[in-house]
Design a protein around this motif. Structure first.
Motif, mmCIF file in Angstrom:
data_model
loop_
_atom_site.group_PDB
_atom_site.id
_atom_site.type_symbol
_atom_site.label_atom_id
_atom_site.label_comp_id
_atom_site.label_asym_id
_atom_site.label_seq_id
_atom_site.Cartn_x
_atom_site.Cartn_y
_atom_site.Cartn_z
ATOM 1 N N THR A 97 0.829 -1.199 0.000
ATOM 2 C CA THR A 97 0.000 0.000 0.000
ATOM 3 C C THR A 97 0.871 1.260 0.000
ATOM 4 O OG1 THR A 97 -0.073 0.149 2.418
ATOM 5 C CG2 THR A 97 -1.762 -1.210 1.343
ATOM 6 N N ASP A 98 0.239 2.396 -0.291
ATOM 7 C CA ASP A 98 0.965 3.670 -0.288
ATOM 8 C C ASP A 98 1.595 3.929 1.079
ATOM 9 O OD1 ASP A 98 0.269 4.119 -2.910
ATOM 10 O OD2 ASP A 98 -1.445 5.406 -2.434
ATOM 11 N N GLY A 99 0.845 3.673 2.146
ATOM 12 C CA GLY A 99 1.364 3.912 3.482
ATOM 13 C C GLY A 99 2.529 3.005 3.825
ATOM 14 N N ALA A 100 2.501 1.774 3.330
ATOM 15 C CA ALA A 100 3.593 0.839 3.600
ATOM 16 C C ALA A 100 4.852 1.228 2.853
ATOM 17 C CB ALA A 100 3.168 -0.579 3.241
ATOM 18 N N PHE A 101 4.711 1.840 1.682
ATOM 19 C CA PHE A 101 5.885 2.379 0.993
ATOM 20 C C PHE A 101 6.466 3.538 1.792
ATOM 21 C CE2 PHE A 101 4.302 0.590 -3.173
ATOM 22 C CZ PHE A 101 5.433 -0.165 -3.448
ATOM 23 N N THR A 102 5.601 4.436 2.241
ATOM 24 C CA THR A 102 6.042 5.642 2.935
ATOM 25 C C THR A 102 6.790 5.320 4.222
ATOM 26 O OG1 THR A 102 4.141 6.848 2.048
ATOM 27 C CG2 THR A 102 5.260 7.829 3.926
ATOM 28 N N PRO A 110 21.331 3.034 0.683
ATOM 29 C CA PRO A 110 21.477 2.324 -0.592
ATOM 30 C C PRO A 110 22.504 1.194 -0.500
ATOM 31 C CG PRO A 110 21.404 4.677 -0.951
ATOM 32 C CD PRO A 110 21.490 4.481 0.533
ATOM 33 N N ASN A 111 22.211 0.113 -1.152
ATOM 34 C CA ASN A 111 23.084 -1.053 -1.168
ATOM 35 C C ASN A 111 23.685 -1.172 -2.563
ATOM 36 O OD1 ASN A 111 24.181 -3.632 -1.342
ATOM 37 N ND2 ASN A 111 22.539 -4.605 -0.180
ATOM 38 N N PRO A 112 24.997 -0.951 -2.690
ATOM 39 C CA PRO A 112 25.630 -0.979 -4.018
ATOM 40 C C PRO A 112 25.373 -2.280 -4.775
ATOM 41 C CG PRO A 112 27.149 -0.147 -2.360
ATOM 42 C CD PRO A 112 25.964 -0.680 -1.627
ATOM 43 N N GLN A 113 25.186 -3.382 -4.033
ATOM 44 C CA GLN A 113 25.002 -4.679 -4.681
ATOM 45 C C GLN A 113 23.677 -4.773 -5.430
ATOM 46 O OE1 GLN A 113 25.488 -7.607 -1.593
ATOM 47 N NE2 GLN A 113 27.709 -7.476 -1.611
ATOM 48 N N ARG A 126 12.135 2.433 -3.829
ATOM 49 C CA ARG A 126 13.547 2.105 -3.630
ATOM 50 C C ARG A 126 13.930 1.873 -2.174
ATOM 51 N NH1 ARG A 126 15.945 6.248 -8.225
ATOM 52 N NH2 ARG A 126 15.116 5.063 -10.004
ATOM 53 N N SER A 127 13.430 2.690 -1.265
ATOM 54 C CA SER A 127 13.782 2.491 0.145
ATOM 55 C C SER A 127 13.310 1.127 0.632
ATOM 56 C CB SER A 127 13.181 3.601 1.006
ATOM 57 O OG SER A 127 13.821 4.827 0.759
ATOM 58 N N ARG A 128 12.102 0.746 0.228
ATOM 59 C CA ARG A 128 11.591 -0.575 0.618
ATOM 60 C C ARG A 128 12.442 -1.668 -0.023
ATOM 61 N NH1 ARG A 128 6.503 -2.240 2.771
ATOM 62 N NH2 ARG A 128 6.107 -4.470 2.437
ATOM 63 N N ALA A 129 12.829 -1.459 -1.269
ATOM 64 C CA ALA A 129 13.642 -2.457 -1.961
ATOM 65 C C ALA A 129 15.001 -2.634 -1.293
ATOM 66 C CB ALA A 129 13.820 -2.053 -3.423
#
Length: 278
Positions: A97-102, A110-113, A126-129
């Motif tokens: 959901t939008d809230g879960a992304f936020t 960030p993870n370079p890998q 991206r933050s969730r990823a």
């Protein structure tokens, strides 16, 4: 682990913290302040804490805290991975959901890998990823959660355990999942993503017939177990049993998304009870 005096199993929570609070309180695990009061109680949560609701990060963090608090008190919280946890580690965010992304915005470095893999991903994802990418903070959290657990004579799993999973080795399935979640293996184990894998099969949780019940009996016999408890498939009428009490289906759709009532399963020795919230 050996059978404790009392076990309570909790099904899919799907991002609804209020439902999670009610379920743990109904179990006798937590108080009105959401603190552990269960003593030596063992709680097993059968996965799918996330997706479909805004509170999934809050639930993950809270359950992780309860694991430590329960251990200090002589009890345990055994949280399993479900198919939705694995989907997020694979960057399948279609149920987020939008809230879960936020809730993950700006919180993960960030993870370079994985940066190359995320280059084409929309910014809000991206933050969730980064959090759920193998080796990321939340994938590492999930690596401490088994796919299958056996407590005394009860086997707990999100989808179901088939004879071929026993032949492969449940410890091996758990360990392979752990190594992938930690980023040490490049591809997910087949058992985690297969349609008939322990996280995805509905062999016993949909409408098992004679053949499916025979297969369940074979599985339990090989594990010296009496019953299997699973989530994954919503039981609209509440927690239900099949195969003469060998299968217990505990996903009651208690999250706001599904609108079900809060119910949990209590196991004391050979006695199995359904506890229903008000």
């Amino acid at each position: 682990m050996p059978a404790p005096e009392r076990i309570v199993a909790i099904g899919d929570l799907h991002g609804d913290f209020e439902a999670a609070r009610k379920a743990f309180r109904l179990a006798g695990a937590t108080d009105a302040k959401d603190e552990w009061i269960g003593g030596k109680l063992v709680v097993v949560q059968t996965g799918d804490e996330i997706d479909r609701g805004d509170d999934d990060r809050k639930i993950l963090d809270w359950v992780e805290k309860l694991k430590g608090d329960a251990e200090k008190a002589g009890g345990a919280v055994v949280a399993l991975v479900g198919n939705h946890e694995i989907m997020n580690v694979q960057f399948d965010f279609r149920y987020v959901t939008d809230g879960a992304f936020t809730s993950f915005d700006g919180s993960q470095a960030p993870n370079p890998q994985v940066s190359t893999a995320l280059a084409g991903m929309e910014a809000r994802s991206r933050s969730r990823a980064y959090a759920f990418a193998p080796g990321g903070a939340y994938a590492t959290m999930l690596s401490r959660r088994p796919v299958v657990a056996q407590v005394g004579g009860t086997v707990f799993v999100h989808g179901g355990v088939l004879p071929k999973h026993v032949a492969l080795g449940l410890d091996k399935i758990n360990e392979n999942a752990k190594q992938w979640l930690l980023g040490k293996d490049p591809t997910p184990p087949r058992a985690l993503v297969s349609e008939d894998g322990p996280l995805w099969t509905r062999m016993y949780s949909a409408a098992p017939g004679r053949e499916e019940c025979a297969m369940l009996g074979e599985t339990l016999k090989s594990l010296d177990a009496k019953r299997m408890v699973m989530g994954h498939t919503v039981q609209r009428g509440g927690i239900s049993q099949a195969c003469e009490g060998k299968a217990w289906r505990i996903d009651v759709g208690m999250s706001r998304f599904f609108g079900g009532s809060v119910e949990v399963l209590e196991i004391k020795g050979d006695t199995v009870n359904v506890l229903k919230g008000s």
